[in-house]
Structures are given as C-alpha cells and as structure tokens.
Design a protein around this motif. Sequence first.
Motif, mmCIF file in Angstrom:
data_model
loop_
_atom_site.group_PDB
_atom_site.id
_atom_site.type_symbol
_atom_site.label_atom_id
_atom_site.label_comp_id
_atom_site.label_asym_id
_atom_site.label_seq_id
_atom_site.Cartn_x
_atom_site.Cartn_y
_atom_site.Cartn_z
ATOM 1 N N UNK A 33 -55.100 28.701 63.773
ATOM 2 C CA UNK A 33 -55.371 27.345 64.428
ATOM 3 C C UNK A 33 -56.987 26.409 63.418
ATOM 4 N N UNK A 34 -56.991 25.890 62.808
ATOM 5 C CA UNK A 34 -57.740 24.722 62.388
ATOM 6 C C UNK A 34 -57.653 23.749 62.223
ATOM 7 N N UNK A 35 -58.662 22.912 63.377
ATOM 8 C CA UNK A 35 -57.784 21.284 63.540
ATOM 9 C C UNK A 35 -59.189 20.689 63.032
ATOM 10 N N UNK A 90 -50.451 16.107 59.650
ATOM 11 C CA UNK A 90 -51.688 15.450 59.025
ATOM 12 C C UNK A 90 -51.475 14.591 60.199
ATOM 13 N N UNK A 91 -51.944 13.630 60.321
ATOM 14 C CA UNK A 91 -51.440 12.135 61.856
ATOM 15 C C UNK A 91 -53.041 11.673 62.599
ATOM 16 N N UNK A 92 -52.734 11.220 63.597
ATOM 17 C CA UNK A 92 -53.823 10.739 64.104
ATOM 18 C C UNK A 92 -54.505 11.877 65.061
ATOM 19 N N UNK A 93 -55.616 11.550 65.568
ATOM 20 C CA UNK A 93 -56.663 12.872 66.471
ATOM 21 C C UNK A 93 -55.520 13.457 67.574
ATOM 22 N N UNK A 94 -54.920 11.813 68.313
ATOM 23 C CA UNK A 94 -53.614 12.269 69.570
ATOM 24 C C UNK A 94 -52.835 13.026 69.750
ATOM 25 N N UNK A 95 -52.265 13.096 68.001
ATOM 26 C CA UNK A 95 -50.946 13.849 67.406
ATOM 27 C C UNK A 95 -51.744 15.302 67.065
ATOM 28 N N UNK A 96 -52.637 15.879 66.264
ATOM 29 C CA UNK A 96 -52.833 16.570 66.527
ATOM 30 C C UNK A 96 -53.498 17.424 66.886
ATOM 31 N N UNK A 97 -54.020 16.765 68.438
ATOM 32 C CA UNK A 97 -54.648 17.664 69.994
ATOM 33 C C UNK A 97 -53.199 18.436 70.318
ATOM 34 N N UNK A 148 -50.797 19.537 69.571
ATOM 35 C CA UNK A 148 -50.340 20.843 68.652
ATOM 36 C C UNK A 148 -50.869 22.023 68.895
ATOM 37 N N UNK A 149 -52.106 21.740 69.233
ATOM 38 C CA UNK A 149 -53.342 22.927 68.889
ATOM 39 C C UNK A 149 -52.293 23.479 70.576
ATOM 40 N N UNK A 150 -52.696 25.732 70.427
ATOM 41 C CA UNK A 150 -53.047 26.249 71.004
ATOM 42 C C UNK A 150 -54.376 26.706 71.941
ATOM 43 N N UNK A 151 -54.569 27.527 72.558
ATOM 44 C CA UNK A 151 -55.954 27.908 73.024
ATOM 45 C C UNK A 151 -57.447 28.129 72.463
#
Length: 540
Positions: free
Chosen positions: A4-6, A35-42, A44-47
């Motif tokens: 993942x790359x955010x 795509x979306x808000x910063x909160x939404x993408x956060x 979805x992130x893995x470690x």
Amino acid sequence: MMKQLAFLNGEVISQNAQGDVYEACLIEGNRISAVGTTEEIRKMLNRDAQIVDLHGKTVLPGLIDAHMHLFLYGNTLIHVNCKDPVISSVAELLERIREIVAEAPAGKIIRAFGFNEVMVEEQRYPTLEELDAISKEHPIIITRTCGHIGVINSAAMKLAGMNEHTPSPHGGTIEKDANGQLTGRLIENAFLQFNQHVTYSEEELYKALEKAQDKLLAYGITSVHDAGGFDADSFRIMQQASKGKQLKLRVYAMIGSLNDCEAFTKTMISSGVVSYTGNEFFTIGPAKLFTDGSSTGPTIATREPYDSDAENYGYLQYTEDELYDIFLPAHVKGYQLTVHAQGDKAIEQYLNVIERLQTEHPRQDHRHRVEHLGVCPPDLQERVRTLRVIPVLNPSFPYEFGESYIHNYGKRTDYMYAAKELIDKEIVVTAGSDAPITTANPFVGMYMAQERVTKKGTPFGQEQRVTLHDAIKMYTINAAYASKEEDIKGSIEVGKLADLAILNTSILDRPAEDLLNVEVEMTILDGEIVYSKQHAGVNA
C-alpha cells in the motif's frame, strides 16, 4: 497482503467525469484502490503502508504528452542543444562545435539541435563554408528548432551522396545561392530524406531513451505518444526496451518516421501491425503521415499566402487522392489514422480524406487524430467536430514561437491551436509538447493554454484561453482518450493504473503564471515511486 502507498492531506485532482477533488488516495499494487478523505483512507491502511503527507499539495493523474519525439528529445540531452544552455549567436554555436570536433575521431557525426535563426544575434543560419572551415572530416548536422530544416557541411553531404547536381525532392529544397552554389541548408523533404543516411547506432538510441525518460519522469510525465524519430530503428528499440523492462514510461508509438515516412508507414501497415495492440507499457498507435511543413520554418500549407510573403503558401506533401490511397487500406483494416497538419490547406485536405473514408467505409469509433491542427478557422473546426477527429494541439508553441507566428500569419493567429473554440464545440482536445521542438515541461503548456501570451508578453489569440481544469484535461484524460486508453489511465479513479504526479504546491485557485514555477516532487508509475526529490515527505 498487497503493498500500500497512501497520499493524505492534499488536493487530489481526479479528472473524473464530475471533476472531483479529494483529500487523499490509496494505491495497492499497481492500481488506484481508493479515493476520499484523509480519515477514510487512514482506516484502510495496514501496518506496513507507506504514507506521504501532502501538506495541501496537488496530486495529478500521471501526465500524458500526446505528441513528442522521444528519441530526438533524448538526443538533444546528449548532443549540442542550442536551447539549454541558450546559444545566442552563430559564432557561439560554431565555437561549441569546434570544441567537440577537436576531441572527436575523424568521421564521427557531430550533431546540434534546436537552432533558431530568429533567436541568434546574427539573424541567419550558419553557412556551408563556416562548417567546412571547422571540419571536412566530420559530418556536421545542425537541426533547426522545427526539425524540418537543417544545415550540413560537405562531409555530411558526402555521406548522403549529395552534391550540387542533386535535384531537390518533391516537397523539399536543396538550397543554392544566387550563383547556383550550395548553401548547406536543406528544407523539408530534402532534410528529412537526408537523415536516412545519418542514422544513430543502437547504443546511441538506448542512451537517448534513458536520458529522455529520466527528464520526463521529473516532469511528472508517465505516458508519451511518440510521433517518430529520424531512425525507424527507434520503433524496434522501444519494443525491445519494453520487453526487457528498460522502458520506464508508457509509450503509444505512432506508425511513422521523420524520414521516408510514407514507405515506413506502408511497410508497417502491410506487415499487419495494428493500432491499439501491445501492453500497458508499449502500444501501437496510429498510422501517421506528414502533409505539410513547419509552423516556424515557415513551410506550412495555407489557403491564403503568408502575411510575411505574398508569394508563399508553404509546402503540401501530397495530393488529396495520394493521401486517400495511402490511408484507405489502413482505415478499412481498423487502424487509427493521423497526420502532421499545421496549415489550414493541409488540415482541409486531411479532413476531406477522412470524410471520403467515412462515407465509403464508415467506422463507429475510429478516433482518427490530427497532430498540431495549427491554423484552424471556424469552418474547419466545425468539420473536425462533425467527423469526430481528435485534435492534438501544442499550447507551448506560441510561448516560444508566437512572435514569428504573428509576423508570418497575422490575424490567423486568433485561431491557431484554437483550444477554447474546439472545447466549446464539445470536441475532445488533447495536447503535446512536440519536444524537442519546444520544452517538454507540461506546466508551460498548461500555463499557455490559459494565458496565451508569448515569452515576450505579447497577447496571442486571447479568445482561445481555457480554464485550468480544461488545461489539465488536455494532458490527462483527454490524452488517454486519444490513445483509446481512457478506461485504464488519465484520471485518479478506483481500478485505474497507479500513475500519479505529486507537485510541490497547490495549483488550485492560484494565478496561471504560478504554473511556470511548479516542480514535481514525486512521480508514481505502475504503483512505484520512479522519481522523488529528497524533501518529498515519504513516511511523514
């Protein structure tokens, strides 16, 4: 687990159909996954996710240059480039060549690119005598900025088997002075045919490809539509580089070359190589021909004489029937077609051919193009719309060449590279730099599409100014449409290829002139960081 790359806390200009701008986006593998808000993408992130904090900076889809000459551009980065650093006089150019000749083995070809007689102190070309005075053992070739005119010395003429008795070819001139003596200047087909005899080695081609790719990635360009080189081997090299993972850009390669374009195009068509075939890094593009000349030469084919010369209408390379006969089998077999057409006479001729082909052999989604579409008045614009031809304009051209355009074409500059009127007609308009003819920097093109002023500040066809949104579209989703790849790239949407350009600033709600100072901090291609400046903020 997929890598993942955010990108968070920025302005992600998606270029989707709604024109949405997001705060953040997520890449998984080589695709856009969210795509979306910063909160939404956060959420979805893995470690192990790699995170880039944008701090309000712009993210664009990977930029697409819809018309450039990849290998020629690379060669300007290797050989003498009259533009960078700027060579301001013929004397300075001759001295630079003299220095190179002093260290070069006899017989080595010495090349210089980007010369413009209007921009040098003496306001003239170098002469055959001046080049021969430097060397008669080294072929010397000076290519004008337009790529359609060159000056060579006697050693170069000998390589091509040329002398004072060689006749000028159709659509070109081997120039002689008032006494019948060769000047060394070759115009249009004379120069293009000459270049068949001074080809590049495979080593030179690979080196040029590497140099060009590195420069383009630093501009945020992830895809190019290659409009051909002087050497047909460049087509083969791109395919081999793609297979060997040496091709770092996505290339849509036009079936054409700058020398003997007709023979090359006919050969490729007869071999069964078809437009749109290939992979995500190398795809076969349209069959291409040249119908007229250079806008700065000036040698374009116009319906009315030049303002600067009442006897000059430019060069037309084919009759309408000749162009039709060449393109007929390609159209019937499903190829995309395109031509280099700068003057209104050449544009009209090509549109006549497309109309004939579509009347006799209609195709629903032909996507035939026209490269440059220079002088295009309203009547021809309407035909472009009716025939659904895709214009590939050069917004940067007037920035460097606008003063000469005004001198040569007068009021016709009001509809040169007529982006606004074409867009208003709901035509899909895209853009290319034509590098190395002018700068490959896409932000100069976006600036010019909005402002339409020359480098000296002279207004140039101000009625054709477009919005920032439309300027960006010309270098992203519209360019993807021109290569029939809008379903996989050109916008930041879920499922599309992860090609992005991260800028060093926000570009929304800023003066257009700020674009001239924009730099790219990071370029993402196929989900990988392929270019990055040290302060890009990875893992911030």
